[in-house]
Scaffold this motif. Sequence first.
Motif, PDB file in Angstrom:
ATOM      1  N   TYR A  87      -4.834  -3.089   6.165  1.00 35.44           N
ATOM      2  CA  TYR A  87      -4.870  -4.337   6.919  1.00 35.44           C
ATOM      3  C   TYR A  87      -6.056  -5.196   6.507  1.00 35.44           C
ATOM      4  N   LYS A  88      -7.208  -4.553   6.320  1.00 37.89           N
ATOM      5  CA  LYS A  88      -8.416  -5.280   5.924  1.00 37.89           C
ATOM      6  C   LYS A  88      -8.242  -5.954   4.568  1.00 37.89           C
ATOM      7  N   ARG A  89      -7.412  -5.389   3.724  1.00 34.47           N
ATOM      8  CA  ARG A  89      -7.189  -5.926   2.382  1.00 34.47           C
ATOM      9  C   ARG A  89      -6.052  -6.954   2.338  1.00 34.47           C
ATOM     10  N   GLY A  90      -5.534  -7.307   3.500  1.00 36.51           N
ATOM     11  CA  GLY A  90      -4.466  -8.295   3.537  1.00 36.51           C
ATOM     12  C   GLY A  90      -3.116  -7.736   3.152  1.00 36.51           C
ATOM     13  N   VAL A  91      -2.983  -6.409   3.159  1.00 41.36           N
ATOM     14  CA  VAL A  91      -1.720  -5.776   2.783  1.00 41.36           C
ATOM     15  C   VAL A  91      -0.703  -5.969   3.900  1.00 41.36           C
ATOM     16  N   ARG A  92       0.466  -6.449   3.530  1.00 42.05           N
ATOM     17  CA  ARG A  92       1.506  -6.684   4.529  1.00 42.05           C
ATOM     18  C   ARG A  92       2.515  -5.534   4.595  1.00 42.05           C
ATOM     19  N   PHE A  93       2.746  -4.867   3.461  1.00 37.72           N
ATOM     20  CA  PHE A  93       3.795  -3.847   3.406  1.00 37.72           C
ATOM     21  C   PHE A  93       3.195  -2.473   3.131  1.00 37.72           C
ATOM     22  N   ILE A  94       3.687  -1.481   3.873  1.00 36.78           N
ATOM     23  CA  ILE A  94       3.229  -0.097   3.746  1.00 36.78           C
ATOM     24  C   ILE A  94       4.416   0.777   3.353  1.00 36.78           C
ATOM     25  N   LEU A  95       4.238   1.557   2.297  1.00 44.73           N
ATOM     26  CA  LEU A  95       5.245   2.539   1.894  1.00 44.73           C
ATOM     27  C   LEU A  95       4.710   3.923   2.206  1.00 44.73           C
ATOM     28  N   GLU A  96       5.443   4.658   3.007  1.00 44.72           N
ATOM     29  CA  GLU A  96       5.038   6.019   3.345  1.00 44.72           C
ATOM     30  C   GLU A  96       6.267   6.912   3.354  1.00 44.72           C
ATOM     31  N   GLY A  97       6.029   8.218   3.364  1.00 47.29           N
ATOM     32  CA  GLY A  97       7.166   9.123   3.335  1.00 47.29           C
ATOM     33  C   GLY A  97       6.769  10.550   3.623  1.00 47.29           C
ATOM     34  N   ALA A  98       7.755  11.417   3.534  1.00 44.52           N
ATOM     35  CA  ALA A  98       7.544  12.832   3.823  1.00 44.52           C
ATOM     36  C   ALA A  98       8.569  13.644   3.041  1.00 44.52           C
ATOM     37  N   LEU A  99       8.350  14.951   3.022  1.00 47.82           N
ATOM     38  CA  LEU A  99       9.247  15.854   2.292  1.00 47.82           C
ATOM     39  C   LEU A  99       9.427  17.144   3.083  1.00 47.82           C
ATOM     40  N   ASN A 100      10.649  17.660   3.065  1.00 54.51           N
ATOM     41  CA  ASN A 100      10.916  18.971   3.642  1.00 54.51           C
ATOM     42  C   ASN A 100      11.787  19.755   2.675  1.00 54.51           C
ATOM     43  N   LYS A 101      11.872  21.053   2.892  1.00 52.39           N
ATOM     44  CA  LYS A 101      12.568  21.929   1.952  1.00 52.39           C
ATOM     45  C   LYS A 101      13.347  22.987   2.718  1.00 52.39           C
ATOM     46  N   ALA A 102      14.587  23.232   2.243  1.00 54.75           N
ATOM     47  CA  ALA A 102      15.422  24.301   2.798  1.00 54.75           C
ATOM     48  C   ALA A 102      16.110  25.001   1.633  1.00 54.75           C
ATOM     49  N   GLY A 103      15.727  26.242   1.383  1.00 58.81           N
ATOM     50  CA  GLY A 103      16.282  26.956   0.237  1.00 58.81           C
ATOM     51  C   GLY A 103      15.864  26.274  -1.047  1.00 58.81           C
ATOM     52  N   ALA A 113       0.848  -1.193   0.000  1.00 55.11           N
ATOM     53  CA  ALA A 113       0.000   0.000   0.000  1.00 55.11           C
ATOM     54  C   ALA A 113       0.880   1.238   0.000  1.00 55.11           C
ATOM     55  N   ILE A 114       0.548   2.174  -0.867  1.00 53.84           N
ATOM     56  CA  ILE A 114       1.265   3.453  -0.923  1.00 53.84           C
ATOM     57  C   ILE A 114       0.421   4.502  -0.216  1.00 53.84           C
ATOM     58  N   LEU A 115       0.931   5.016   0.887  1.00 51.39           N
ATOM     59  CA  LEU A 115       0.248   6.088   1.598  1.00 51.39           C
ATOM     60  C   LEU A 115       0.699   7.432   1.053  1.00 51.39           C
ATOM     61  N   PRO A 116      -0.151   8.437   1.127  1.00 48.81           N
ATOM     62  CA  PRO A 116       0.254   9.764   0.640  1.00 48.81           C
ATOM     63  C   PRO A 116       1.479  10.274   1.387  1.00 48.81           C
ATOM     64  N   PHE A 117       2.453  10.771   0.638  1.00 49.83           N
ATOM     65  CA  PHE A 117       3.617  11.379   1.276  1.00 49.83           C
ATOM     66  C   PHE A 117       3.194  12.701   1.931  1.00 49.83           C
ATOM     67  N   VAL A 118       3.835  13.045   3.026  1.00 51.48           N
ATOM     68  CA  VAL A 118       3.427  14.186   3.851  1.00 51.48           C
ATOM     69  C   VAL A 118       4.334  15.383   3.599  1.00 51.48           C
ATOM     70  N   ASP A 119       3.734  16.542   3.466  1.00 50.87           N
ATOM     71  CA  ASP A 119       4.472  17.802   3.308  1.00 50.87           C
ATOM     72  C   ASP A 119       4.825  18.345   4.689  1.00 50.87           C
ATOM     73  N   LEU A 120       6.121  18.412   5.013  1.00 47.66           N
ATOM     74  CA  LEU A 120       6.577  18.877   6.320  1.00 47.66           C
ATOM     75  C   LEU A 120       6.997  20.344   6.323  1.00 47.66           C
ATOM     76  N   PHE A 134      -1.715  -1.127  -3.864  1.00 47.51           N
ATOM     77  CA  PHE A 134      -2.929  -0.412  -3.457  1.00 47.51           C
ATOM     78  C   PHE A 134      -2.571   1.066  -3.289  1.00 47.51           C
ATOM     79  N   ASN A 135      -3.263   1.898  -4.028  1.00 48.20           N
ATOM     80  CA  ASN A 135      -2.978   3.330  -4.012  1.00 48.20           C
ATOM     81  C   ASN A 135      -3.968   4.038  -3.093  1.00 48.20           C
ATOM     82  N   PHE A 136      -3.464   4.588  -1.988  1.00 49.64           N
ATOM     83  CA  PHE A 136      -4.306   5.303  -1.030  1.00 49.64           C
ATOM     84  C   PHE A 136      -4.163   6.821  -1.162  1.00 49.64           C
ATOM     85  N   ASN A 137      -3.648   7.268  -2.287  1.00 53.11           N
ATOM     86  CA  ASN A 137      -3.427   8.703  -2.478  1.00 53.11           C
ATOM     87  C   ASN A 137      -4.721   9.491  -2.610  1.00 53.11           C
ATOM     88  N   ALA A 138      -5.796   8.800  -2.932  1.00 54.83           N
ATOM     89  CA  ALA A 138      -7.071   9.511  -3.102  1.00 54.83           C
ATOM     90  C   ALA A 138      -7.698   9.907  -1.770  1.00 54.83           C
TER      91      ALA A 138
END
Length: 440
Positions: free
Chosen positions: A106-122, A49-56, A86-90
């Motif tokens: 979990y309900k869909r039997g997904v074992r692996f979760i990919l998540e992330g975040a992003l930050n910016k400096a200059g 499952a791909i979770l939406p990446f978070v803007d930090l 499984f795309n959870f970006n929506a």
Amino acid sequence: MKEGKDDQIIIEIPKGGYTPIITLKHNFQADIKQVGETEFVFSSEPKLAILPFVDLTADGSMEYFTRGISEELSVILTKYEDISVFNFNAFSKENIKKDTLKKQAYKRGVRFILEGALNKAGDQVKIFARLTDLSVDKQIWAESYTRKLDLENIFEIQESVSREIANILCSEYGIILHQLTVDFYNQEYRNFDTYSALLKFYYFEVHQTHEAYNDLYNSLIRITEDDPDSGIAVALLSTLYGNRYMLDFPDSDKSYEMLGELSEKAAKLSPNSLIVQIVRVFKYFVYDEKERFLALAQTCLARYENSSLRTGSLAFYLSLYGKWEQGKDLLDKIMQKNITYPLFFHGASTLYYYRKNDYKKALAEAFKYQIPGIFWAPMLRTAVLGQLKQQADAEKEIQHLKELKPDFEIKAKYLIGLYVKEESLVNHILEGLRLAGLKL
């Protein structure tokens, strides 16, 4: 202070370190228990499952960028046919705040979760990504990527980072399938299905042991008897027969016929499967149907560039059919990007340098070709050592070669010619073997 108390992600710098740790701010185990009262069983197939990446960023100005990465990942990862994505970006921000995403996975039997975040400096952006194995509720991989950002390279950054993540996680020798293979061999499976056979096939390609071969072969025979319409199982079995023929095992004539028969059957059963198409490429190589081989090989490369093992196999056979520069370039990229890969790839690299008379580099590659039980490895080292006039070392390799293939001196030209399609290179190899002391 109450600032940040409602954030969904916590960024921590451990004492004495510099690498940030990204954690979710909720009790995930409690969420799991709410899914159902019965004990949960994960799907036997790999699901991600791909979770939406978070803007930090402080002002939230990079949400468009994080959404772009998530979407790019979902597109690229979908091209890996071994992984269900499984795309959870929506899901909206409100859904994320309610911590529903992992429960839905979990309900869909997904074992692996990919998540992330992003930050910016200059003008620098840093992208964090991590993979969690829900079966143990443990982070099993994490990485950060720093890029210089301008208006011209936004899409380039999203695509390059996404491709790198996808290859690390989802290629045949990526983290997900590696973890599943380890789990598979740590358990006793009574029911052999097509996916378990696929894991065994990847394991066999790397280790090339008789035990791995027999285990895979017996599994495939059982699957094709129980489910004769499984195109992938039929294709994998076809490959094993092809390997038996190419390595001159007993009943090689029968293996030759079975390769052709089963590869064509697989093509009718599963014409759109990359595995099936790669097996047909292999069949054309073995049958020396050059035009068909080159046409289908290039088609597969254009359509399925993300598959490390299959792209590597195509590159290996393209090299041996004379497309040395293209094949070597692809093999180098695969071996650089993957910690684990089939060591027979070094056979093509050895011959690449050998045909250029660069025997020192050829020898370095030949010593990386360490597969017990395969006569090609000591044979190549013998030829290179013969050209380098290192007789003492060559004699050791000759002894090993004769132990693995007692009739090699009688069949040398035939055996080499099964793989090497350039007659001049076949003769060049024979020359090195004679210089080493073999009587051909």
